[in-house]
Design an enzyme around this catalytic site. Structure first.
Site, PDB file in Angstrom:
ATOM      1  N   ASN A   1       5.344   8.423 -28.448  1.00  0.00           N
ATOM      2  CA  ASN A   1       6.632   7.836 -28.079  1.00  0.00           C
ATOM      3  C   ASN A   1       7.235   7.099 -29.268  1.00  0.00           C
ATOM      4  O   ASN A   1       6.823   7.269 -30.415  1.00  0.00           O
ATOM      5  CB  ASN A   1       6.433   6.875 -26.905  1.00  0.00           C
ATOM      6  CG  ASN A   1       5.594   5.677 -27.288  1.00  0.00           C
ATOM      7  OD1 ASN A   1       4.579   5.823 -27.958  1.00  0.00           O
ATOM      8  ND2 ASN A   1       6.018   4.485 -26.886  1.00  0.00           N
TER       9      ASN A   1
ATOM     10  N   GLU B   1       2.134   4.630 -29.033  1.00  0.00           N
ATOM     11  CA  GLU B   1       0.985   4.283 -28.194  1.00  0.00           C
ATOM     12  C   GLU B   1       0.874   5.159 -26.947  1.00  0.00           C
ATOM     13  O   GLU B   1      -0.139   5.128 -26.257  1.00  0.00           O
ATOM     14  CB  GLU B   1       1.029   2.797 -27.779  1.00  0.00           C
ATOM     15  CG  GLU B   1       1.938   2.466 -26.614  1.00  0.00           C
ATOM     16  CD  GLU B   1       3.388   2.246 -27.017  1.00  0.00           C
ATOM     17  OE1 GLU B   1       4.153   1.657 -26.231  1.00  0.00           O
ATOM     18  OE2 GLU B   1       3.747   2.653 -28.135  1.00  0.00           O
TER      19      GLU B   1
ATOM     20  N   CYS C   1       6.857   4.086 -30.181  1.00  0.00           N
ATOM     21  CA  CYS C   1       5.967   3.130 -30.848  1.00  0.00           C
ATOM     22  C   CYS C   1       4.550   3.656 -31.015  1.00  0.00           C
ATOM     23  O   CYS C   1       3.644   2.881 -31.316  1.00  0.00           O
ATOM     24  CB  CYS C   1       5.949   1.809 -30.085  1.00  0.00           C
ATOM     25  SG  CYS C   1       7.586   1.102 -29.836  1.00  0.00           S
TER      26      CYS C   1
END
Length: 960
Positions: free
Chosen positions: A583, A587, A585
């Site tokens: 995604n 994670e 970020c």
């Protein structure tokens, strides 16, 4: 020497034209408070006179009248004006001494020390004269200041209430002085001051003291609370109203139903909340918890989270947490009891939901999910549908990850037109511009990350997307990018082998394959290309491509390095799809396809709140995780879905991502240095406890509510938990170096999961928590401390941040004083070079750039064995080199990490070696009219080397 009445006269050509008004030298919107309390327009031309007189007094008329000195004076005058005006867009009010401070600072910076010394001595002499005159006065008349109300009426200043508010703000806090705040506040008041300016004055006074005592961050927050209470209470009651914190003990209960009614009337709150038992919920509010918020947290809540209408915030902190809790409990059977349970968890800061949940829970558009992952189809309909989906998902605060690998490469054949493709890059430009155009309801920029697999023929152009040179039509300056790297590529790098690039229309299977199946298919396509059977392909040296990937990461901060195979091989949902990207970020690792948009719902445990003298409080942690998992599961059913593919996917798999924050705070509470085996062991043990309880809680929810629909065939259904899936990775990639140790009773949990099932396909992911950690007042996520004293910038402004744990330790050893503050500023928040600090504290409070990132990777590897998704892992290098980057990222791969996030480097410019006082920032809750009497800091504490990400870039929303 300059007289105080003419401190600041000629040289208006150097004043920025945007600030000048029709009167020569007057700077539009800016005013000066004189020592007698009068307020006059800010005349910038007087600065030149002040500086010229200073040179006259020390160098004589001939030297001072020279062209050289004239140019020096003009330049310094411009610097002073710039320093005074740059932090406010609409004007402010300066105290006369604040301007003098800037003149003194300009003289010191330009190294005219003789002139500066004379200027300082002159100011001290004049101060003594004023004090003597005041003492000699037979009769002193103290005029009563008048305050201008919202209706322009003038009323006498309520000195008693001002003192009471400041005393209350200091109550119970050590090493803070109400007298010092009141003295600074009164010095900045003037006749005719507005109510807003009056409420701002003590806040700014307290803020100037944060660098000397961290508890002033709580004082500042409490003073801001008084301002907020006046705004909110007056709006919901329809009449001017204010209340002290003590009075709110009773007032909160009557305010809360009015708040709900006001929100429903403004069409901001879901009318269903009005049908809760508001009397019961009002009685459950805990007003004292308002006092646990620090200034940065409260200002962030004010600016970006609290509900507002007609320019007025009408939501107070405990009402905010209860509103969020009510929204999450709306479909519970005993929803009041669950709302109170959820409220207690949120308002205690033991757990915090993600930003979209906090924004939208309990509202008429409850888009509560954090992350959306999509795969872009290889045709115009699919491409522009993906762009439209990005816009719809971003509108309500979703962060986006796009898998662009299926889109054919540059030069590939287009059957419909019999032409050649322009490749993936032009469409990425469209996606980039869409992210900027759709700004998440005005709350933050749209944020998207594009992923491309390393075998795609456009990979080298993809690496260049964030460069500032070249054809701007083939650049995406605002979009994040990430490499989706197969294990086979890393093996070729280690073997210094060749690597072949393909267009996905000619090698379609590669997109959905991983592990040994990918290797077989890839080698078959290589053989086909060698035989001339593939039109668009290119062979490069794998090591050269790897070096370019790292070079671009060094120069632009992108693309990030993420690993395809561990994300898929260890995925619980490998039976039903493929993870094609992460995604925004890095994670989240969920399956996507052209028909399925992955959704994840996030929240984070505050690890620091679960530390006791003996270590980690496992019982409290278990309670926190159990309630948090219920809240996250509720998000899936309550959520407002903007596209059907997201709804279908989320209800089918029900993934959530429970993470953590405050890891560094927990280590420091336990006296464990980050760069140590003990820290790695604590990372292991704490994540194991979170994992065990998260899986157990999801299993409990399955017993109560049923399994998630796609459970059968998953790793869960086979009794393969995250710790067990390491064996699958080791089988596909022999030699992976991951620890396998465990402490808890996993056998019993395996049996229970196989028998009962899971409510959620995925349970854990460690997000960056950059904003919600500010709310809770802890270090973000799993990050080491950036600096022990610095100025943090975000969309709410600039904030002085001091490591309170360090201050506590220094006080205990008799080392906290003005010299230590000065040393911390001089060494940019690092204590490593301060001789009088003991070595044990230097190790405990080492900053991110003083810690070898290998320790971060080792700790991340220990966490990764317990996590069914991934973690946002930033890496820090103080003195980067190609060799260091190569070693670091190969280590990350060998240690079994699924993803990495930003590469951080030490800033190019640092905290001004003068003062942190007056760092007022660009604040929405505080008027642009700023009355701090001290010189503002000049800081770029977060600039990164090259174009790597600035750690607290106020324009960057990737991790907010």
């Amino acid at each position: 020497m300059p007289a105080t009445s003419t401190l600041l006269s000629t040289g208006t050509d150097r004043v920025p034209s945007a600030f000048q008004d029709s009167d020569a030298g007057h700077v539009a919107g800016y005013r000066v408070i004189r020592r007698n309390g009068s307020v006059t327009p800010f005349d910038a031309t007087k600065i030149t006179v002040a500086l010229t007189k200073a040179f006259l007094a020390t160098e004589g008329s001939v030297a001072a009248g020279s062209r050289r000195v004239h140019e020096v004076v003009e330049d310094m005058a411009a610097q002073v004006v710039s320093a005074l005006t740059r932090r406010a867009d609409t004007g402010r009010t300066f105290h006369i001494e604040e301007i003098q401070d800037q003149v003194e600072l300009a003289l010191m910076r330009s190294e005219h020390h003789k002139v500066a010394r004379a200027y300082v001595l002159y100011r001290e002499e004049r101060a003594r004269e004023r004090a003597a005159a005041k003492a000699a006065a037979v009769e002193v008349t103290v005029p009563t200041l008048l305050v201008k109300g919202d209706d322009d009426s003038l009323l006498p200043l309520d000195e008693a209430r001002l003192a009471r508010i400041v005393d209350e703000a200091c109550d119970g806090l050590e090493a803070v002085s109400a007298a010092a705040i009141l003295a600074e506040t009164r010095r900045n008041l003037y006749d005719g001051i507005t109510v807003d300016e009056l409420s701002l004055a003590p806040i700014l006074a307290a803020r100037t003291l944060v660098e000397t005592e961290p508890n002033y961050a709580f004082v500042s927050a409490r003073l801001l609370l008084d301002r907020l209470r006046r705004e909110a209470l007056s709006f919901v009651s329809g009449r001017p109203e204010q209340a002290t914190q003590a009075e709110m003990t009773e007032r909160y209960a009557s305010y809360f139903p009015d708040f709900i009614a006001t929100g429903i009337k403004a069409e901001l709150i879901d009318p269903e909340l009005g049908r809760f038992d508001l009397t019961r919920l009002s009685a459950a509010l805990k007003p004292e918890r308002d006092l646990q918020v620090q200034y940065l947290g409260l200002q962030t809540l004010y600016d970006r989270y609290f509900l507002h209408t007609k320019g007025k915030r009408f939501e107070l902190p405990q009402a905010f947490f209860m509103r969020v809790a009510m929204g999450l409990a709306a479909r519970e059977i005993d929803r009041e009891a669950r709302a109170i349970e959820f409220y207690d968890l949120l308002s205690s800061f033991d757990f915090m939901a993600s930003t979209p949940t906090l924004f939208n829970s309990g509202t008429q558009r409850p888009q509560l999910s954090s992350c959306f992952l999509t795969t872009v189809a290889d045709d115009l309909d699919g491409i522009f549908k993906a762009v439209k989906d990005n816009a719809l998902l971003a509108k309500y605060s979703g962060g986006l990850g796009n898998d662009w690998t299926p889109v054919r490469g540059l030069g590939a054949h287009i059957k419909g037109t019999n032409g050649e493709s322009q490749g993936v890059v032009p469409f990425l430009k469209v996606a980039n511009d869409t992210a900027i155009a759709v700004n998440q309801g005005g709350k933050r920029k749209g944020a998207v990350c594009a992923y491309l697999e390393t075998w795609h023929v456009d990979i080298e152009e993809f690496l260049d997307l964030r460069k500032n040179t070249g054809d701007d039509r083939r650049r995406t300056h605002d979009m994040n990018t990430a490499n989706w790297v197969p294990d086979l590529f890393m093996e070729r790098v280690e073997a210094d082998g060749e690597w072949t690039l393909f267009s996905p229309d000619e090698a379609p299977e590669l997109h959905d394959l991983y592990g040994t199946a990918f290797k077989a298919a890839y080698e078959a396509y290589e053989a086909k290309a060698s035989a001339g059977g593939i039109k668009v392909s290119r062979t490069v040296r794998a090591l050269d491509l790897w070096r370019k990937m790292l070079t671009m990461l060094f120069e632009t901060g992108h693309p990030w390095i993420t690993f395809k195979d561990p994300c898929n091989i260890r995925s619980p949902q490998s039976h039903i799809g493929v993870v094609h990207s992460s995604n925004l970020c890095t994670e989240i690792t969920l399956n996507t396809s052209k028909d399925e948009v992955a959704v994840c719902n996030l929240g984070s445990v505050n690890l620091a709140n679960h530390i006791v003298a003996e270590g980690l409080d496992l019982d409290r942690l278990a309670r926190t995780v159990k309630t948090a998992m219920r809240m996250l599961d509720n998000v899936i059913d309550i959520n407002f879905y903007t596209i059907p593919e997201a709804r279908r996917s989320n209800l089918q798999h029900r993934p959530v991502g429970l993470g953590l924050m405050g890891f560094q705070d927990a280590l420091q509470a336990l006296k464990i240095p980050y760069a140590s085996d003990q820290a790695v062991a604590f990372a292991d043990a704490s994540m194991e406890a979170i994992s065990y309880n998260a899986i157990s809680a999801s299993c409990d929810l399955a017993a109560e509510r049923g399994r998630y629909p796609s459970f059968e065939g998953s790793l869960w259904s086979k009794g393969v938990l995250p710790i067990d899936s390491i064996d699958l990775l080791a089988k596909a990639r022999p030699g992976v170096d991951m620890d396998r140790g465990a402490r808890l009773d996993w056998d019993a949990l395996r049996k229970r999961v196989r028998k009962t099932g899971m409510r959620n396909s995925n349970t854990m992911a460690i997000a960056p928590t950059a904003t919600i950690s500010n709310i809770c007042g802890v270090a973000q996520s799993i990050e080491p401390a950036y600096q022990n004293l610095f100025v943090k910038s975000n969309m709410s402004g600039d904030f002085t941040v001091v490591n309170a744990a360090l201050v506590h330790e220094l006080k205990a050893r008799g080392l906290w004083d003005e010299v230590m503050v000065s040393d911390l500023k001089y060494f940019d928040g690092s204590i490593g070079q301060i001789d009088r600090i003991p070595n044990d504290l230097k190790a405990l409070f080492a900053t991110a750039f003083e810690i070898d990132s290998a320790w971060l990777i080792e700790a991340a590897s220990r966490r990764q064995k317990w996590i069914d998704q991934a973690q946002s892992l930033n890496l820090y290098i103080a003195n980067p080199s190609g060799k260091k980057l190569d070693t670091l990222y190969r280590l990350a791969w060998n240690k079994g990490l699924k993803t990495t996030y930003y590469l951080r480097s030490r800033s190019a410019s640092h905290v001004e070696k003068s003062t942190l006082k007056g760092t007022d920032g660009k604040l929405n809750a505080v008027s642009a009219v700023t009355m701090s009497a001290s010189a503002p800091i000049i800081v770029n504490a977060d600039a990164a080397w090259g174009k790597a990400c600035a750690i607290d870039d106020p324009e960057c929303e990737a991790c907010q």
